[in-house]
Structure formats: C-alpha cells, structure tokens
Design a protein around this motif. Structure first.
Motif, PDB file in Angstrom:
ATOM      1  N   LEU A  10       0.828  -1.211   0.000  1.00  0.00           N
ATOM      2  CA  LEU A  10       0.000   0.000   0.000  1.00  0.00           C
ATOM      3  C   LEU A  10       0.859   1.257   0.000  1.00  0.00           C
ATOM      4  O   LEU A  10       0.495   2.271  -0.602  1.00  0.00           O
ATOM      5  CB  LEU A  10      -0.941  -0.009   1.204  1.00  0.00           C
ATOM      6  CG  LEU A  10      -2.030  -1.092   1.177  1.00  0.00           C
ATOM      7  CD1 LEU A  10      -2.846  -1.053   2.455  1.00  0.00           C
ATOM      8  CD2 LEU A  10      -2.941  -0.917  -0.033  1.00  0.00           C
ATOM      9  N   ASP A  14       0.499   4.153  -2.700  1.00  0.00           N
ATOM     10  CA  ASP A  14       0.128   5.506  -2.288  1.00  0.00           C
ATOM     11  C   ASP A  14       1.225   6.524  -2.564  1.00  0.00           C
ATOM     12  O   ASP A  14       0.937   7.688  -2.859  1.00  0.00           O
ATOM     13  CB  ASP A  14      -0.222   5.522  -0.795  1.00  0.00           C
ATOM     14  CG  ASP A  14      -1.482   4.725  -0.492  1.00  0.00           C
ATOM     15  OD1 ASP A  14      -2.291   4.535  -1.416  1.00  0.00           O
ATOM     16  OD2 ASP A  14      -1.646   4.284   0.659  1.00  0.00           O
ATOM     17  N   ARG A  66      -7.806  -3.100  -3.302  1.00  0.00           N
ATOM     18  CA  ARG A  66      -9.004  -2.853  -2.498  1.00  0.00           C
ATOM     19  C   ARG A  66      -9.073  -3.813  -1.312  1.00  0.00           C
ATOM     20  O   ARG A  66      -9.431  -3.430  -0.203  1.00  0.00           O
ATOM     21  CB  ARG A  66     -10.261  -2.993  -3.363  1.00  0.00           C
ATOM     22  CG  ARG A  66     -10.331  -1.987  -4.497  1.00  0.00           C
ATOM     23  CD  ARG A  66     -11.712  -1.973  -5.134  1.00  0.00           C
ATOM     24  NE  ARG A  66     -12.054  -3.251  -5.749  1.00  0.00           N
ATOM     25  CZ  ARG A  66     -11.781  -3.581  -6.988  1.00  0.00           C
ATOM     26  NH1 ARG A  66     -11.134  -2.719  -7.761  1.00  0.00           N
ATOM     27  NH2 ARG A  66     -12.146  -4.753  -7.478  1.00  0.00           N
ATOM     28  N   ARG A  69      -6.349  -2.886   1.347  1.00  0.00           N
ATOM     29  CA  ARG A  69      -6.738  -1.765   2.222  1.00  0.00           C
ATOM     30  C   ARG A  69      -7.729  -2.225   3.281  1.00  0.00           C
ATOM     31  O   ARG A  69      -7.649  -1.831   4.451  1.00  0.00           O
ATOM     32  CB  ARG A  69      -7.351  -0.641   1.394  1.00  0.00           C
ATOM     33  CG  ARG A  69      -6.371   0.087   0.510  1.00  0.00           C
ATOM     34  CD  ARG A  69      -6.961   1.393  -0.012  1.00  0.00           C
ATOM     35  NE  ARG A  69      -6.158   1.940  -1.071  1.00  0.00           N
ATOM     36  CZ  ARG A  69      -5.017   2.600  -0.892  1.00  0.00           C
ATOM     37  NH1 ARG A  69      -4.563   2.779   0.339  1.00  0.00           N
ATOM     38  NH2 ARG A  69      -4.347   3.084  -1.918  1.00  0.00           N
TER      39      ARG A  69
END
Length: 326
Positions: A10, A14, A66, A69
C-alpha cells in the motif's frame, strides 16, 4: 501472507514508487522490493509493473489493492477494540474529545457516571483540531465526542450525530466590527488577522477550512489549542477571534463583543464514535447511555431525525447511525 507485505504494498501504491515507500515504512528499498516480490509469489500474479515510471498497478494489482486496504484497516480496528477492552479490564475508561466539548458536556456526564460507579477510573483526553487521517477513535478509547469526521469510517466504528453549532466572531469593544449591524460576512473576516482554535502543527483549523470552502484564503495570526487562549489573545488586541457556539457558552466573554456570521452554513456538527463490541456492559455501557441521551449543550442545536436504531442494542449496525430523537 504477512501484514508487513500488505503495508509495504500500500505504501508503494500511495507514494508512487519504491523509494518513496521505503521512507514511509522506514525500511530499505531492497526490503521494500523483497516484500512486494514475496507478496506476488504468494498470490501467483504480478501486482506492480516495474517497467513504468512511476510504478503502476497491473490489472491484478488494481483488484488486490481494495482487499489489501480492507485487510489492513480491519487489523487496525481489531487492535483498537482489543486496546479499549484492555483498558476496561483495568477499570479505566478513556474518552477523547475537544477542550470546549470537554468543559461543556463532560462535567455533568462524568458526574452522573461516578454516582453509579464510584470506583470507576476515567481518562479524559482533550485535543484541538480534527483527528489524524480521519480516524476518530485511537487505540484504547471507548468513546470519542468530536467534530464530525469526513469520509468513510474504519470498519467496526459507529457514529451517532449529536448536535450542530454555528461559528461566531469575538472582538474587542473598540474594534470596528463591534459596531457591525447584522451578521458578519465571510468576505469581511478575511480582511482582519484571525485567532482560531487548532494548533498550527495539526491539520487546517476548522475556521480556516470553512472560509476556504467559500473560496476565501485566511492566514491566522495565531492558531492555539483552547478557546480560553483565543479569548485572551483577542483581549490583547491580537486579532479577531473565531469560535464555535458551545465554546463561547462556557467561556468568560466579559468585556468582549460576540457576533454572528451571516452564513448559517459556517457551522460544525458533533458526533459520538465508538468501536463495535467495546460497549458490553457496566460503566462503559452507562457512559454511552449518558452521552447519547444527553441534551444538546447551550450554544448548539440538536440534530434530530425519525426513529433511529439504538447503538446499545444487540446486533447494532456498523457504520454511521442516525441521530436519536431529542
């Protein structure tokens, strides 16, 4: 599959690359690459296209991000719930709020609570500014009463809207705004140095954010932690104070002039937050009952709605809950 791999993945997504991700997760770039490679081996697919700059998700990566997260968020929520229960087992209830809500609401709330549970230990944390990263309930807290959080809530966190309070203006009697007839326009406010709540080290103070929503840029002369300090600076001639209505009801405004704005939308909503499964009985249940059933404090108006589910009932719904009748 390890949690570290997911957090590293992640971070790469990000931050847009392996180098930037290594700074975020405090690991070497080679370790970041190793985590991504291990995750891809475990799944049997390539998640990140390393031939492009910046690094880009593959089709499989778009699908998996998805789930990653959600998994990381659920682990964080589980830690929060367990942390809160650990404190409850130690007979301490940790509550998070702001200075003005703390002084306006919690003396009566906690006074009522200790009548029923004389031996309860309480820890009331008061902070200014919005919660970091829209997480209203840090580890170890059984309840938070804060300005409404924008965006989706973490898994397992409940929200109950409580009241709405308008932003108000405070000036010295010799200030030109003190002679103002009617509500003060936002365009007028930005002409003066402002004093607001919300320490400069935190996110944008709510008063500044409200002005920004109206296309107005404001650079406060001072951003402080408590309403008391705002009023002291206004008395000293540092600028025009902007405070919410509840703060002004509990503060000493003698010798100052309090004005309304002409924009009813310059207001904030306050909500209660708690974690699924934490309110299980005893002092914690009573604390929630008192807070959710309390009247809206002076300087605010209750947020009411038709019949709403009771968050204290078994099987309460996750997520946001409509406000109760008052």
């Amino acid at each position: 599959m390890e949690l570290d791999w997911l957090e590293t993945f992640l971070a790469v997504v990000d931050r847009g690359g392996f180098t930037a991700a290594s700074e975020q997760v405090h690991r070497s770039q080679s370790r970041v690459s190793a985590h991504i490679a291990a995750l891809e081996r475990d799944l049997g697919v390539q998640l990140i296209d390393r031939t492009r700059r910046p690094a880009t998700l593959t089709a499989a990566g778009e699908v998996f991000v998805r789930y990653a997260r959600d998994l990381v968020a659920r682990v964080g929520s589980a830690r929060t719930a367990v942390g809160a229960l650990r404190w409850m087992d130690a007979e301490a209830l940790r509550v998070l709020t702001t200075p003005c809500i703390g002084s306006a609401v919690f003396p009566a709330v906690l006074g009522e609570l200790v009548q029923r549970f004389p031996g309860v230990r309480l820890a009331l944390t008061q902070r200014s500014g919005p919660p970091d990263e829209n997480v209203p309930l840090p580890d170890g807290y059984v309840l938070a009463v804060l300005p409404k959080v924008d965006g989706p809530l973490p898994p397992g966190v409940h929200e109950r809207m409580l009241w709405r309070e308008r932003m108000r203006i405070v000036v010295r009697p010799d200030h030109e705004l003190a002679r103002h007839d009617g509500g003060v326009r936002a365009e007028e406010l930005v002409r003066y140095p402002l004093v607001v709540c919300g320490a400069a080290s935190e996110a944008v103070p709510e008063a500044v954010a409200m002005l920004a929503e109206r296309g107005l840029a404001a650079q406060p002369r001072a951003a402080v932690d408590t309403p008391l300090t705002v009023l002291a600076l206004v008395r000293a001639g540092a600028g025009v104070g902007m405070l919410n209505g509840v703060a002004l009801e509990t503060a000493d405004t003698d010798g100052l002039v309090v004005l309304d704005t002409d924009d009813p939308g310059m207001a904030r909503e306050v909500a209660a937050y708690w974690h699924d499964g934490v309110v299980t009985g005893g002092a914690a249940m009573e604390l929630h009952r008192i807070v959710l059933d309390a009247e809206a404090p002076p300087g605010s108006e209750p947020l009411s709605a038709p019949e709403a589910p009771d968050p204290r009932a078994d099987g309460a719904h996750n997520g946001r809950i409509a406000p109760p009748r008052r």
